[in-house]
Design a protein around this motif. Structure first.
Motif, PDB file in Angstrom:
ATOM      1  N   ARG A   1       0.820  -1.223   0.000  1.00 40.57           N
ATOM      2  CA  ARG A   1       0.000   0.000   0.000  1.00 40.57           C
ATOM      3  C   ARG A   1       0.854   1.273   0.000  1.00 40.57           C
ATOM      4  O   ARG A   1       0.365   2.346  -0.372  1.00 40.57           O
ATOM      5  N   VAL A   2       2.119   1.165   0.454  1.00 36.39           N
ATOM      6  CA  VAL A   2       2.906   2.384   0.649  1.00 36.39           C
ATOM      7  C   VAL A   2       4.198   2.411  -0.178  1.00 36.39           C
ATOM      8  O   VAL A   2       4.779   3.487  -0.357  1.00 36.39           O
ATOM      9  N   LEU A   3       4.666   1.262  -0.641  1.00 34.84           N
ATOM     10  CA  LEU A   3       5.888   1.253  -1.441  1.00 34.84           C
ATOM     11  C   LEU A   3       5.653   1.918  -2.788  1.00 34.84           C
ATOM     12  O   LEU A   3       4.571   1.789  -3.374  1.00 34.84           O
ATOM     13  N   PRO A   4       6.658   2.611  -3.339  1.00 34.51           N
ATOM     14  CA  PRO A   4       6.518   3.186  -4.670  1.00 34.51           C
ATOM     15  C   PRO A   4       6.438   2.076  -5.724  1.00 34.51           C
ATOM     16  O   PRO A   4       6.911   0.952  -5.497  1.00 34.51           O
ATOM     17  N   PRO A   5       5.850   2.368  -6.886  1.00 35.87           N
ATOM     18  CA  PRO A   5       5.640   1.327  -7.907  1.00 35.87           C
ATOM     19  C   PRO A   5       6.925   0.620  -8.354  1.00 35.87           C
ATOM     20  O   PRO A   5       6.908  -0.579  -8.624  1.00 35.87           O
ATOM     21  N   ASP A   6       8.051   1.377  -8.440  1.00 36.33           N
ATOM     22  CA  ASP A   6       9.278   0.729  -8.909  1.00 36.33           C
ATOM     23  C   ASP A   6       9.758  -0.331  -7.925  1.00 36.33           C
ATOM     24  O   ASP A   6      10.253  -1.398  -8.331  1.00 36.33           O
ATOM     25  N   VAL A   7       9.589  -0.088  -6.626  1.00 39.35           N
ATOM     26  CA  VAL A   7      10.008  -1.070  -5.633  1.00 39.35           C
ATOM     27  C   VAL A   7       9.041  -2.248  -5.603  1.00 39.35           C
ATOM     28  O   VAL A   7       9.460  -3.411  -5.444  1.00 39.35           O
ATOM     29  N   ILE A   8       7.744  -1.991  -5.772  1.00 41.48           N
ATOM     30  CA  ILE A   8       6.773  -3.096  -5.848  1.00 41.48           C
ATOM     31  C   ILE A   8       7.111  -3.997  -7.031  1.00 41.48           C
ATOM     32  O   ILE A   8       7.059  -5.228  -6.922  1.00 41.48           O
ATOM     33  N   PHE A   9       7.478  -3.407  -8.159  1.00 38.71           N
ATOM     34  CA  PHE A   9       7.882  -4.205  -9.325  1.00 38.71           C
ATOM     35  C   PHE A   9       9.077  -5.087  -8.993  1.00 38.71           C
ATOM     36  O   PHE A   9       9.108  -6.277  -9.329  1.00 38.71           O
ATOM     37  N   ILE A  10      10.071  -4.529  -8.312  1.00 44.34           N
ATOM     38  CA  ILE A  10      11.277  -5.303  -7.968  1.00 44.34           C
ATOM     39  C   ILE A  10      10.920  -6.454  -7.027  1.00 44.34           C
ATOM     40  O   ILE A  10      11.410  -7.579  -7.201  1.00 44.34           O
ATOM     41  N   ALA A  11      10.079  -6.196  -6.051  1.00 46.21           N
ATOM     42  CA  ALA A  11       9.732  -7.203  -5.052  1.00 46.21           C
ATOM     43  C   ALA A  11       8.758  -8.250  -5.587  1.00 46.21           C
ATOM     44  O   ALA A  11       8.772  -9.402  -5.147  1.00 46.21           O
TER      45      ALA A  11
END
Length: 589
Positions: free
Chosen positions: A176-186
Motif C-alpha cells: 500500500r505504501v511502497l513506490p511502484p518501482d520497488v513493488i515491481f522489484i519485489a
C-alpha cells in the motif's frame, strides 16, 4: 639515505578528524635530497596545537616543491564525502546476508526478518528520518535479493521460514505504501503472498531510459542473463547517475541498484563482464598513448585496505627506476570496505590527484618519474557517479571486478595488466578481460585483503577453503607483434603459489595499518629510505615477482629481478622518483 615527511598525523582511532576545519589542516613539507633525513612519526593525542612540520627552504628551491595544505586524517574513513547520506545500518546488515551469491547467502531468522521489514515499513511511511531512513537504493537492492533468491537460488539459500512469515505479515501493508518501482522489484509477477497486485506485471518505468532498464531487470530478477549489447545499452542510458531531477530522463535509484546487485547475485557471464568493462572506454575520448617501452596497469581493489600494509604505490616507484612504467588507478574512497587507497596516500603526501589521462601520460614519459596515478573521477566520471549507490547496495557490483581491468593510458611498447582478487572463481574472468584488452601479459594475484600485495608471512595451517594467499595466475603473449590482433595471439598460461621463503625472505607478519593512511605512508617511506624489515621485503618481493611473472626484460631469473628491486631502493632512486612525482604533478596544476 633518509627523508623527513613529518606532518605528525593522528594515529589514535579515538581522535576525531575535522577535515573541513582549517585549525586541523597540515603543512606537508620535505627536506632536500640527497641530504635526506627520516624522522619516525609518532601518533599524538589531539591537542590545541595543530600538527605541523618545518619546511627547509632549500627543499623548495632545489625541488620546486611548494608548501600546500593537505588533509591529515588518521583513518581512511575521513575521505568519505560528508555530502553522502548514510544508509540505514540495520537494513544494510540484512543486505550483507541476502544480497550475495547462491552459496554465500545467509537467510534471516524470524526475529531478524521481522525487525528488517518493520524498519522498512516505518521508513516508507515517513516515520524515520536522516540516517535511520531506508534509502531507495537499499529498497531496490534488498527486494532484488529477496526476489532472485525466491526465483533462482538453491533451496538452502531461498527464503527461510522466518522470512516467509515476515513477508506474509508485512507485504499486505508494504504494497500500500511502497513506490511502484520497488513493488515491481519485489513482485514482478504480481503473485506475492496471494495479494494479487497488478503493479509489477504492468510496470514499464518512466521514460525511454527506464523502459530498457525495466525490461532487462525482469530477466535479471528471474535469475537470467543478458547479452553484451543489452548490458552496454542499459549502462549508457542510465549513467552518469544523478539524484533528483538534475538529469533529464533520470532513472530510479531503486531500479539501478536492483540491476547492479542482481547481476552480481546471478554470477555474471563473460559477455556481461565485457560489457561493464568496455562500456565507457571512450567517455572522455580515446586514451592517450605514452611513448614508453613497457607499461603495467595496476588494478587494486578500489575499496582499499582496512588491515594490512598496501605496497603498490611504493612498488610502482621501484619498478619505474629500471624502465617498467606503472599506471595506478582508483578512487578517493569506496564502499564496502572504505579502506586505504593510493589516492588517499598521494593526497596526504601532497601530490596532485586530479590528473587527466593526458597529464598522466607525461608523467609516464618523464625520465625522472616513470609512473602515474589516475582517479576514476577524472577518467570515468560516469562510473564514479555510482559511489553513493554502491555504498547503499552493500555488496560489490560487477563494476568492482571490471574497473580493475582498465587502460586509461596506452603505451607504444608492451603493456601488461595486474589485478587483485579475493573470491575464487573471478581469477579466470579477470584474465579473460585482460586478453580482451589485447595486452602482452596479464596477471591476477590473490594478495592480502584481495589486493596485489604478496606476503612473506607463512601460510596458515588452518587454511583449507579456496585458493591460498599468494596464489598467482596469468599469461604471456608469445608473439608481441600479434598482441593487438585478438583472434591470432598465442599465449602461454601459468599458475602458482608464491612462497617468499623459496626466494630467501624470512617469514614475517604483515605490518598492520588498520585504516591509517599515515601509518601506511610511514611504512612505505621507511622502506624506500632503505630501512630493512617487513615493509621493505614486501616491496622488493612484489616488484621482483611481478617483473618475473610478466616476463619483463632482465627478470628472467627471479633472483636477479629481486636484486634489481633492492638496488632501486638502496640507491635512493625509488624514493627520489616518488618525491619527483609529488613535485612534477603539482607543476601540472
Amino acid at each position: 639515505m633518509k627523508v623527513l615527511i613529518n606532518p605528525e598525523p593522528f594515529l589514535s582511532p579515538t581522535n576525531s578528524i575535522f577535515p573541513n576545519n582549517p585549525r586541523y589542516s597540515t603543512r606537508f613539507q620535505l627536506h632536500p635530497f640527497p641530504e635526506l633525513r627520516r624522522q619516525r612519526w609518532i601518533g599524538r593525542r589531539l591537542s590545541s596545537t595543530p600538527p605541523s612540520a618545518t619546511l627547509d627552504s632549500a627543499t623548495v628551491e632545489q625541488f620546486g616543491i611548494p608548501e600546500f595544505d593537505v588533509r591529515n586524517p588518521a583513518l581512511s574513513s575521513s575521505y568519505r564525502s560528508s555530502a553522502l547520506p548514510r544508509p540505514n545500518q540495520m537494513v544494510l546488515e540484512a543486505q550483507a546476508r541476502v544480497c550475495t551469491g547462491p552459496t554465500q547467502t545467509r537467510p534471516l531468522d524470524e526475529q531478524q526478518a521481522f525487525k528488517v521489514f518493520d524498519t522498512i515499513l516505518r521508513s516508507v511511511r515517513g516515520e524515520m528520518k536522516g540516517e535511520d531512513e531506508v534509502s531507495k537504493a537499499q529498497l531496490g537492492a534488498f527486494f532484488a535479493g529477496m526476489t532472485i533468491r525466491a526465483n533462482a537460488f538453491p533451496e538452502a539459500t531461498q527464503w527461510s521460514e522466518g522470512e516467509t512469515r515476515a513477508m506474509k505479515t508485512f507485504w499486505p501493508l508494504l504494497v500500500r505504501v511502497l513506490p511502484p518501482d520497488v513493488i515491481f522489484i519485489a513482485d514482478p509477477e504480481g503473485l506475492m503472498m496471494g495479494v494479487g497486485s497488478s503493479i509489477g506485471p504492468q510496470y514499464v518505468g518512466n521514460g525511454t531510459n527506464e523502459m530498457r532498464l525495466v525490461g532487462a531487470l525482469r530477466e535479471v530478477l528471474a535469475g537470467g542473463h543478458l547479452g553484451f549489447e543489452e548490458v552496454q545499452g542499459v549502462l549508457k542510458d542510465v549513467l552518469p547517475f544523478q539524484e533528483g531531477d538534475e538529469k533529464p530522463q533520470g532513472v530510479s535509484e531503486a531500479l539501478l541498484s536492483a540491476f547492479l546487485i542482481g547481476q552480481r547475485m546471478n554470477r555474471e557471464t563473460d559477455r556481461e563482464l565485457k560489457a561493464y568493462c568496455l562500456a565507457f572506454d571512450d567517455e572522455i575520448g580515446p586514451p592517450p598513448v605514452a611513448d614508453v617501452k613497457s607499461l603495467t596497469h595496476y588494478g587494486e581493489p578500489y575499496d582499499g585496505n582496512t588491515r594490512f600494509f598496501r605496497s603498490t604505490l611504493f612498488v610502482a616507484a621501484v619498478r619505474s627506476c629500471y624502465g617498467e612504467s606503472c599506471l595506478l588507478h582508483g578512487v578517493d574512497w569506496m564502499a564496502p570496505k572504505g579502506g586505504v587507497t593510493e589516492e588517499q596516500m598521494l593526497k596526504f603526501m601532497g601530490a596532485n590527484i586530479n590528473l587527466s589521462p593526458f597529464k598522466a601520460k607525461k608523467l609516464l614519459e618523464d625520465d625522472e618519474v616513470g609512473f602515474a596515478y589516475v582517479s576514476q573521477r577524472e577518467a570515468r566520471p560516469s562510473l564514479y557517479s555510482l559511489i553513493r549507490v554502491r555504498e547503499h547496495i552493500k555488496k560489490r557490483p560487477p563494476l568492482a571486478t571490471t574497473e580493475k581491468v582498465q587502460q586509461y593510458v596506452k603505451a607504444s611498447g608492451k603493456e601488461a595488466i595486474v589485478a587483485g582478487f579475493y573470491h575464487e572463481g573471478y581469477e579466470d574472468p579477470l584474465l579473460m578481460l585482460m586478453k580482451r584488452r589485447g595486452v602482452h601479459s596479464g596477471l591476477v594475484v590473490k594478495g592480502e585483503e584481495g589486493g596485489l600485495s604478496l606476503t612473506t608471512r607463512l601460510r596458515s595451517v588452518n587454511t583449507t577453503r579456496g585458493l591460498p594467499v599468494n596464489y598467482c595466475s596469468g599469461f604471456h603473449a608469445l608473439d608481441i607483434l600479434s598482441t593487438s590482433e585478438l583472434g591470432g595471439v598465442t599465449r602461454q598460461g601459468f599458475s602458482l603459489e608464491v612462497n617468499a621463503k623459496d626466494y630467501g625472505f624470512q617469514p614475517t607478519d604483515t605490518p598492520r595499518t588498520d585504516r591509517s593512511v599515515s601509518k601506511n605512508i610511514e611504512l612505505g617511506l621507511a622502506a624506500l629510505c632503505g630501512e630493512k624489515g617487513p615493509a621493505y621485503d614486501r616491496i622488493v618481493l612484489n616488484a621482483g615477482v611481478v617483473d618475473h611473472l610478466l616476463g619483463v626484460d632482465g627478470a628472467e631469473d627471479i633472483s636477479a629481478a629481486l636484486d634489481r628491486a633492492r638496488e632501486a631502493i638502496d640507491s635512493g632512486n625509488a624514493l627520489k622518483r616518488l618525491l619527483n612525482y609529488i613535485k612534477v604533478s603539482h607543476k601540472m596544476g
